[in-house]
Design a protein around this motif. Structure first.
Motif, PDB file in Angstrom:
ATOM      1  N   UNK A   9      23.459-153.737  15.256  1.00 50.40           N
ATOM      2  CA  UNK A   9      24.747-153.953  15.908  1.00 50.40           C
ATOM      3  C   UNK A   9      25.137-152.691  16.666  1.00 50.40           C
ATOM      4  N   UNK A  10      25.409-152.824  17.942  1.00 52.65           N
ATOM      5  CA  UNK A  10      25.910-151.680  18.701  1.00 52.65           C
ATOM      6  C   UNK A  10      27.431-151.766  18.734  1.00 52.65           C
ATOM      7  N   UNK A  11      28.071-150.872  18.009  1.00 50.01           N
ATOM      8  CA  UNK A  11      29.529-150.822  17.886  1.00 50.01           C
ATOM      9  C   UNK A  11      30.050-149.571  18.582  1.00 50.01           C
ATOM     10  N   UNK A  71      24.177-154.886   7.316  1.00 45.93           N
ATOM     11  CA  UNK A  71      23.771-155.064   5.920  1.00 45.93           C
ATOM     12  C   UNK A  71      24.420-156.265   5.245  1.00 45.93           C
ATOM     13  N   UNK A  72      25.712-156.542   5.457  1.00 45.75           N
ATOM     14  CA  UNK A  72      26.270-157.756   4.833  1.00 45.75           C
ATOM     15  C   UNK A  72      25.552-159.023   5.289  1.00 45.75           C
ATOM     16  N   UNK A  73      25.215-159.103   6.587  1.00 46.98           N
ATOM     17  CA  UNK A  73      24.491-160.272   7.075  1.00 46.98           C
ATOM     18  C   UNK A  73      23.111-160.369   6.462  1.00 46.98           C
ATOM     19  N   UNK A  84      21.822-147.036  12.083  1.00 49.89           N
ATOM     20  CA  UNK A  84      20.422-147.314  12.402  1.00 49.89           C
ATOM     21  C   UNK A  84      19.742-146.000  12.776  1.00 49.89           C
ATOM     22  N   UNK A  85      18.506-145.813  12.326  1.00 46.65           N
ATOM     23  CA  UNK A  85      17.825-144.543  12.580  1.00 46.65           C
ATOM     24  C   UNK A  85      17.606-144.270  14.065  1.00 46.65           C
ATOM     25  N   UNK A  86      17.676-145.290  14.911  1.00 51.56           N
ATOM     26  CA  UNK A  86      17.512-145.050  16.346  1.00 51.56           C
ATOM     27  C   UNK A  86      18.830-144.697  17.033  1.00 51.56           C
ATOM     28  N   UNK A  87      19.903-144.562  16.273  1.00 53.19           N
ATOM     29  CA  UNK A  87      21.158-144.126  16.874  1.00 53.19           C
ATOM     30  C   UNK A  87      20.994-142.723  17.445  1.00 53.19           C
ATOM     31  N   UNK A  88      21.674-142.460  18.559  1.00 52.19           N
ATOM     32  CA  UNK A  88      21.471-141.210  19.296  1.00 52.19           C
ATOM     33  C   UNK A  88      22.153-140.002  18.674  1.00 52.19           C
ATOM     34  N   UNK A  89      22.886-140.163  17.587  1.00 52.62           N
ATOM     35  CA  UNK A  89      23.671-139.045  17.057  1.00 52.62           C
ATOM     36  C   UNK A  89      22.812-137.897  16.560  1.00 52.62           C
TER      37      UNK A  89
END
Length: 493
Positions: free
Chosen positions: A42-44, A52-54, A101-106
């Motif tokens: 999910x991109x929020x 995770x709930x889904x 997600x591990x691919x998040x840019x942070x």
């Protein structure tokens, strides 16, 4: 044994999840997928997260289906997932936000920050883990430097399978193999390296003791047992890192055997009794992740079939729909010498227009970019096979022994073109299968905990008799050698 023992493996990958029902008659194991579901991030506004709930709702549906199969009870359940990602819960056990997600840019730039504070050599010597921006260490460092309030509110850190086990049982446990992927665990003590984390300013109050694979967490929570119909099932912690489970199902034995756990990522390595944390290991940036019985998986992460997945998605966005089978067929039909590139180019890490990125990577090295869909996929698969050889050759140098056989397990073992290219370019016999290695390894650990298998030493024989692998003998000759020489030239490796 009059009736097969049934257990359910929940296996979550980066693209999809499934619940697999296993039945063991004392000699052979059979597996059947009873539920498969997508795993889309999910991109929020806060970044890229896991739903995770889904996923948990889909797991419950899978357990309901497993309970209805055959009418005999499901004796146990275990969950494995990818590594490095985690959840934080507060003192009431409530989830603090959706896990990233591990691919998040942070995490961009965080490896350099950590190296400046502690030093690359010391971080590797202490943890033995490959330097990748996705690692938990850099996720926590990014949160620390960003002043994330969740770190102070957290009472416990749980890796993703730990969180799901908690939701299934109400009991919290942190399993060792997944924890070792974080780059926060000491290879000397096998526990969290609090000193390293403290030197980076990362809080450690939420880090619990670690438990081994095979730990019995007890029965399903009453509400879960009622909802799923798996009332008799216990929850057994497998090797919760999916690669650790996959390696547990490698049918080959001996010091000359290597493996490629092939899926979204390709994990290329060997099983060792101790970690490799020498200067040579650091130079080639290997990783030392935990395995069964306190063993280590000395391996290197290669970008894997993520590249093909992203090619497929980019084409679909443009109105061109292809199955993976169709893409592989087109790759097999593509003519001419393929353009080559390093699959681990950092430009390929994040989601996006992968065809454009591959074309740019080829053009940067003076090559004509692939002009057709088949040509692009063939370039990708040949480049992957070349990177596999590079890693295997480096592992031979590191370990001082010849690796003569490569066991390809996981979904990528179904890709006959990639398996054949791997045999030809590496010059090694490739044994393909089982494709369901991760779920099989998960189930084998559960069966051991239930008392129906003696130890991990029994696993290869069970796997060979239950899921005979397919052999691919090398036959590429001078053409394969020339392709590999050209790949090394364009990549500089």
């Amino acid at each position: 044994m009059t009736e097969p023992i049934r257990a359910a493996a929940v296996d979550l990958g980066a693209e999809s999840g499934r619940v697999v029902l296993g039945a063991f008659d004392g000699e052979r194991l059979t597996v059947r997928e009873v539920h498969r579901f997508p795993n889309a991030p999910l991109r929020l506004p806060t970044g890229l997260h896991w739903n995770l709930p889904g996923l948990y709702q889909s797991i419950l549906e899978g357990l309901r289906r497993a309970a209805r199969e055959d009418g005999s009870p499901v004796r146990s359940v275990g969950v494995d997932t990818w590594g490095v990602d985690f959840a934080l819960v507060d003192r009431t056990g409530a989830l603090i936000g959706l896990p990233f997600h591990y691919r998040d840019a942070r995490t961009g730039g965080m490896v350099a920050v950590a190296e400046a504070a502690v030093g690359r050599e010391e971080i590797f010597r202490r943890t033995g883990i490959q330097f990748m921006e996705i690692n938990t260490l850099y996720q926590l460092l990014a949160m620390t430097r960003g002043g994330a309030p969740a770190l102070q509110a957290a009472d416990r850190l749980l890796m993703i399978p730990d969180l799901l086990h908690y939701w299934l049982t109400g009991s919290m446990a942190n399993e060792w193999t997944n924890a070792t992927t974080t780059q926060c665990v000491s290879v000397e003590t096998g526990t969290w390296d609090r000193d390293l984390l403290g030197r980076l300013g990362i809080p450690t109050h939420f880090l619990p003791d670690l438990c081994p694979p095979g730990t019995d967490l007890g029965p399903l929570a009453p509400a879960v047992a009622e909802e799923t119909g798996c009332g008799e099932a216990r929850v057994v912690v497998p090797a919760t890192h999916d690669t650790a489970s996959a390696v547990a199902a490698v049918p080959g034995e001996g010091e000359h055997v290597a493996y490629v756990s092939s899926g979204t990522w390709s994990l290329v390595g060997v099983v060792a009794s101790r970690p490799a944390v020498t200067e040579a290991a650091l130079r080639i940036n290997v990783t030392n992740e935990g395995g069964l019985g306190g063993s280590y998986r000395v391996l290197k992460n290669v970008m894997g079939l993520w590249l093909v997945q992203q090619i497929q998605r980019a084409l679909a966005r443009g109105g061109e729909e292809y199955t993976y089978e169709a893409l592989t067929r087109l790759a097999g039909e593509a003519a001419g010498a393929p353009a080559l590139f390093d699959p681990d180019d950092p430009a390929f890490l994040r989601p996006g227009d992968m065809p454009a990125r591959i074309r740019e990577a080829c053009q940067r090295t003076g090559q004509a970019a692939p002009e057709t869909v088949g040509g692009m996929v063939r370039s990708t698969l040949v480049s992957l096979a070349c990177k596999y050889r590079w890693v295997l050759d480096r592992l031979e140098e590191l370990l001082g022994r010849r690796l003569t056989a490569v066991h390809v397990v996981g979904g990528g073992s179904r890709n006959s073109l990639l398996c054949r290219l791997t045999a030809d370019i590496t010059g090694r016999t490739v044994w393909a299968g089982p494709a369901e290695a991760t779920a099989i390894g998960n189930l084998l650990v559960q069966l051991t905990a239930l008392g129906h298998l003696g130890s991990p030493a029994d696993y290869p024989a069970v796997v060979r008799s239950s899921f005979p692998p397919q052999a691919y003998e090398p036959g590429g000759g001078e053409a394969a050698e020339e392709t590999y020489r050209r790949w090394r030239e364009v990549t500089g490796l």
